[in-house]
Design an enzyme around this catalytic site. Structure first.
Site, PDB file in Angstrom:
ATOM      1  N   HIS A 246      60.658  39.231  49.433  1.00 24.09           N
ATOM      2  CA  HIS A 246      59.896  38.006  49.231  1.00 24.09           C
ATOM      3  C   HIS A 246      60.692  37.150  48.235  1.00 24.09           C
ATOM      4  O   HIS A 246      61.388  37.688  47.372  1.00 24.09           O
ATOM      5  CB  HIS A 246      58.544  38.414  48.626  1.00 24.09           C
ATOM      6  CG  HIS A 246      57.542  37.317  48.479  1.00 24.09           C
ATOM      7  ND1 HIS A 246      57.596  36.398  47.454  1.00 24.09           N
ATOM      8  CD2 HIS A 246      56.440  36.997  49.196  1.00 24.09           C
ATOM      9  CE1 HIS A 246      56.571  35.578  47.559  1.00 24.09           C
ATOM     10  NE2 HIS A 246      55.852  35.914  48.613  1.00 24.09           N
TER      11      HIS A 246
ATOM     12  N   ASP B 259      58.579  46.249  44.192  1.00 26.60           N
ATOM     13  CA  ASP B 259      57.634  45.148  44.392  1.00 26.60           C
ATOM     14  C   ASP B 259      56.477  45.720  45.213  1.00 26.60           C
ATOM     15  O   ASP B 259      56.600  45.927  46.423  1.00 26.60           O
ATOM     16  CB  ASP B 259      58.339  44.000  45.124  1.00 26.60           C
ATOM     17  CG  ASP B 259      57.369  42.881  45.502  1.00 26.60           C
ATOM     18  OD1 ASP B 259      56.150  43.060  45.345  1.00 26.60           O
ATOM     19  OD2 ASP B 259      57.851  41.832  45.975  1.00 26.60           O
TER      20      ASP B 259
ATOM     21  N   GLN C 104      52.321  44.250  48.216  1.00 26.01           N
ATOM     22  CA  GLN C 104      51.613  44.540  49.467  1.00 26.01           C
ATOM     23  C   GLN C 104      51.111  45.974  49.558  1.00 26.01           C
ATOM     24  O   GLN C 104      50.452  46.319  50.540  1.00 26.01           O
ATOM     25  CB  GLN C 104      52.517  44.240  50.677  1.00 26.01           C
ATOM     26  CG  GLN C 104      52.863  42.779  50.852  1.00 26.01           C
ATOM     27  CD  GLN C 104      51.648  41.903  51.182  1.00 26.01           C
ATOM     28  OE1 GLN C 104      50.617  42.385  51.645  1.00 26.01           O
ATOM     29  NE2 GLN C 104      51.776  40.626  50.921  1.00 26.01           N
TER      30      GLN C 104
ATOM     31  N   CYS D 127      57.441  33.212  52.719  1.00 25.04           N
ATOM     32  CA  CYS D 127      58.359  33.358  51.568  1.00 25.04           C
ATOM     33  C   CYS D 127      59.427  34.408  51.870  1.00 25.04           C
ATOM     34  O   CYS D 127      59.781  35.216  51.003  1.00 25.04           O
ATOM     35  CB  CYS D 127      57.605  33.700  50.288  1.00 25.04           C
ATOM     36  SG  CYS D 127      56.390  32.479  49.826  1.00 25.04           S
TER      37      CYS D 127
ATOM     38  N   LYS E 268      45.597  40.402  45.592  1.00 25.81           N
ATOM     39  CA  LYS E 268      45.794  41.000  46.921  1.00 25.81           C
ATOM     40  C   LYS E 268      45.057  42.332  47.041  1.00 25.81           C
ATOM     41  O   LYS E 268      45.226  43.076  48.010  1.00 25.81           O
ATOM     42  CB  LYS E 268      47.284  41.203  47.197  1.00 25.81           C
ATOM     43  CG  LYS E 268      48.053  39.880  47.353  1.00 25.81           C
ATOM     44  CD  LYS E 268      49.512  40.150  47.616  1.00 25.81           C
ATOM     45  CE  LYS E 268      50.400  38.963  47.363  1.00 25.81           C
ATOM     46  NZ  LYS E 268      50.436  38.015  48.466  1.00 25.81           N
TER      47      LYS E 268
HETATM   48  N1  PMP Z   1      56.108  40.111  46.809  1.00 21.48           N
HETATM   49  C1  PMP Z   1      55.521  40.290  47.990  1.00 21.48           C
HETATM   50  C2  PMP Z   1      56.010  41.382  48.894  1.00 21.48           C
HETATM   51  C3  PMP Z   1      54.439  39.478  48.352  1.00 21.48           C
HETATM   52  O1  PMP Z   1      53.856  39.663  49.545  1.00 21.48           O
HETATM   53  C4  PMP Z   1      53.999  38.485  47.463  1.00 21.48           C
HETATM   54  C5  PMP Z   1      52.846  37.569  47.836  1.00 21.48           C
HETATM   55  N2  PMP Z   1      52.924  37.019  49.123  1.00 21.48           N
HETATM   56  C6  PMP Z   1      54.651  38.343  46.241  1.00 21.48           C
HETATM   57  C7  PMP Z   1      55.700  39.174  45.944  1.00 21.48           C
HETATM   58  C8  PMP Z   1      54.228  37.309  45.246  1.00 21.48           C
HETATM   59  O2  PMP Z   1      52.952  37.557  44.779  1.00 21.48           O
HETATM   60  P1  PMP Z   1      52.159  36.477  43.913  1.00 21.48           P
HETATM   61  O3  PMP Z   1      52.208  35.193  44.689  1.00 21.48           O
HETATM   62  O4  PMP Z   1      50.781  37.037  43.812  1.00 21.48           O
HETATM   63  O5  PMP Z   1      52.844  36.375  42.596  1.00 21.48           O
END
Ligand code: PMP
Length: 407
Positions: free
Chosen positions: A122, A200, A203, A364, A226
């Site tokens: 991401h 990370d 998810q 993203c 999430k």
């Molecule tokens: N890493 C991953 C794998 C994600 O799916 C996301 C959110 N889509 C993020 C990082 C970023 O998370 P946040 O927007 O809550 O900071």
């Protein structure tokens, strides 16, 4: 697990209609809905126990501080961390990784060191590391070999030796492919090569059992929103001896030991990394979310979402002109797909008319989608409250959209 039909009644937002249909909320990889237990805990905190933390000597502030610090203990317990001091509250995964990259760039990483990422990260686990290039830190990437999300982790050794890699940062579950990376195996490999590791877990937290002790990582980041908690609260976990070596990310009140006009000294972790008034209500909500999810049972949540995703993937596969990304086996609760001759945004706008809430876009993950020759996909992502009949509605609505565009 209580049946999903019953769990749904814990989530007030799910009982609404969308365009005359019952709302089918299938955008859980973006964020999840909130159960009444979390909403009530936050409301009760603001009504009864609210004051600023770590400052007051009066009863209310002592109670607020105790509630906030007990949330930290609850997160430590949830992650099986060695101590609450290893839990830093952040705004979310993005801030957690920015904190780590910024602080590690000024301490653990030296000019000429390499950071190894994968091509499926991401942007939140890519761009903060790109910012370190100005310090002479180089980025290297493990290729994603196919649309199933295959990565040859055997390559880590060769890349690590060749490029002076110091840290390996990777996503536990890919938010666009639903690929689950074997975090414990990868971290063991990193450790045997003398590399630091960051997982990370945006998810995976709240979607499966997650233990930093079992994974054996040095750092791990996740977002509360999430996993049923409010927005604006997340966590960076770090091994105590490493956090001790990191300088602050932001500075100001609460994180200092002593301030003089010309210099200051820092508190020890985790407070060193929590400048200013924290998201106290968010932390209370996160504790309630953990309680809720553990009562439901995380192994059951994982099984339920994976089974909905594989049901969705096999049902969608029968539609002519569909291309499904992600692994055939062992898929997390995420299915990305594109439909021939229909832009993902149009597809999702049509699905919205049927009461189905899905995300379309690059999620993203621009470098990964670009590699596959795509600018956007539609993505269905599931959570504990989703039903098989919602998947049936999805498959039917995608087929209806295809027929519409086929003229
Ligand atoms: N890493 C991953 C794998 C994600 O799916 C996301 C959110 N889509 C993020 C990082 C970023 O998370 P946040 O927007 O809550 O900071």
């Amino acid at each position: 697990m209580r049946p999903p039909e019953e769990l749904r009644s814990d989530f007030p937002a799910l009982s609404q209609a969308a365009h005359g249909h019952p709302l089918a909320y299938l955008d859980n990889a973006a964020t999840t809905q909130k159960p009444r237990a979390v909403l009530d805990a936050v409301r009760s905190f603001y009504e009864k126990d609210y004051a600023n933390v770590h400052r007051g000597l009066y009863d209310l502030s002592v109670r607020a501080t105790e509630a906030f610090e007990s949330s930290r203990r609850r997160v430590a317990d949830f992650l099986e961390a060695a101590s609450p001091e290893e839990i830093i509250f952040t705004r979310g995964t993005t801030e957690a990784i920015n904190l780590l990259a910024s602080s590690a760039g000024r301490s653990l990483l030296q000019h000429g060191d390499g950071v190894l990422l994968t091509e499926m990260e991401h942007h939140a686990n890519l761009v903060p590391w790109q910012m370190l290039r100005s310090l002479g830190i180089r980025l290297h990437f493990l290729p994603v070999d196919d649309e199933q999300g295959t990565i040859d982790w055997n390559r880590v050794e060769e890349i690590a030796k060749k490029h002076r890699i110091r840290l390996l940062a990777f996503t536990h579950v890919s938010n666009s492919l639903g690929k689950v990376n074997p975090a414990a195996e990868i971290c063991a490999r990193a450790r045997s090569l003398g590399l630091l590791s960051l997982v990370d877990a945006a998810q995976s937290a709240g979607h499966q059992h997650l233990s930093v002790r079992e994974i054996g990582c040095d750092f791990l980041a996740f977002s509360g929103h999430k996993m049923c908690a409010p927005t604006g609260i997340g966590v960076l976990y770090g091994r105590q001896e490493l956090l001790d070596l990191l300088p602050p990310y932001q500075t100001g009140g609460e994180m200092i030991a002593e301030v003089r006009l010309d210099q200051s000294s820092w508190k020890s972790p985790p407070h060193r990394f929590e400048a200013g008034t924290p998201n106290i209500g968010g932390a209370i909500g996160l504790r309630a979310a953990i309680d809720y999810l553990q009562t439901v049972g995380l192994d059951a949540v994982e099984k339920h979402t994976a089974s909905l995703a594989s049901y969705a993937a096999s049902g969608l596969a029968s539609i002519p002109g569909i291309r499904i990304l992600g692994p055939r086996n062992h898929r997390a609760g995420i299915v990305s797909f594109v439909l021939d001759k229909v832009h993902a945004h149009d597809l999702v706008a049509f699905l919205d008319q049927e009461g189905l809430a899905l995300r379309a876009g690059d999620h993203c993950n621009q470098p990964l989608l670009r590699k596959f020759g795509l600018a956007a996909t539609a993505r269905a992502s599931f959570y504990l409250y989703n039903l098989r009949e919602e998947v049936d509605r999805l498959i039917e609505a995608v087929e209806k959209t295809r027929r519409y565009f086929a003229g």
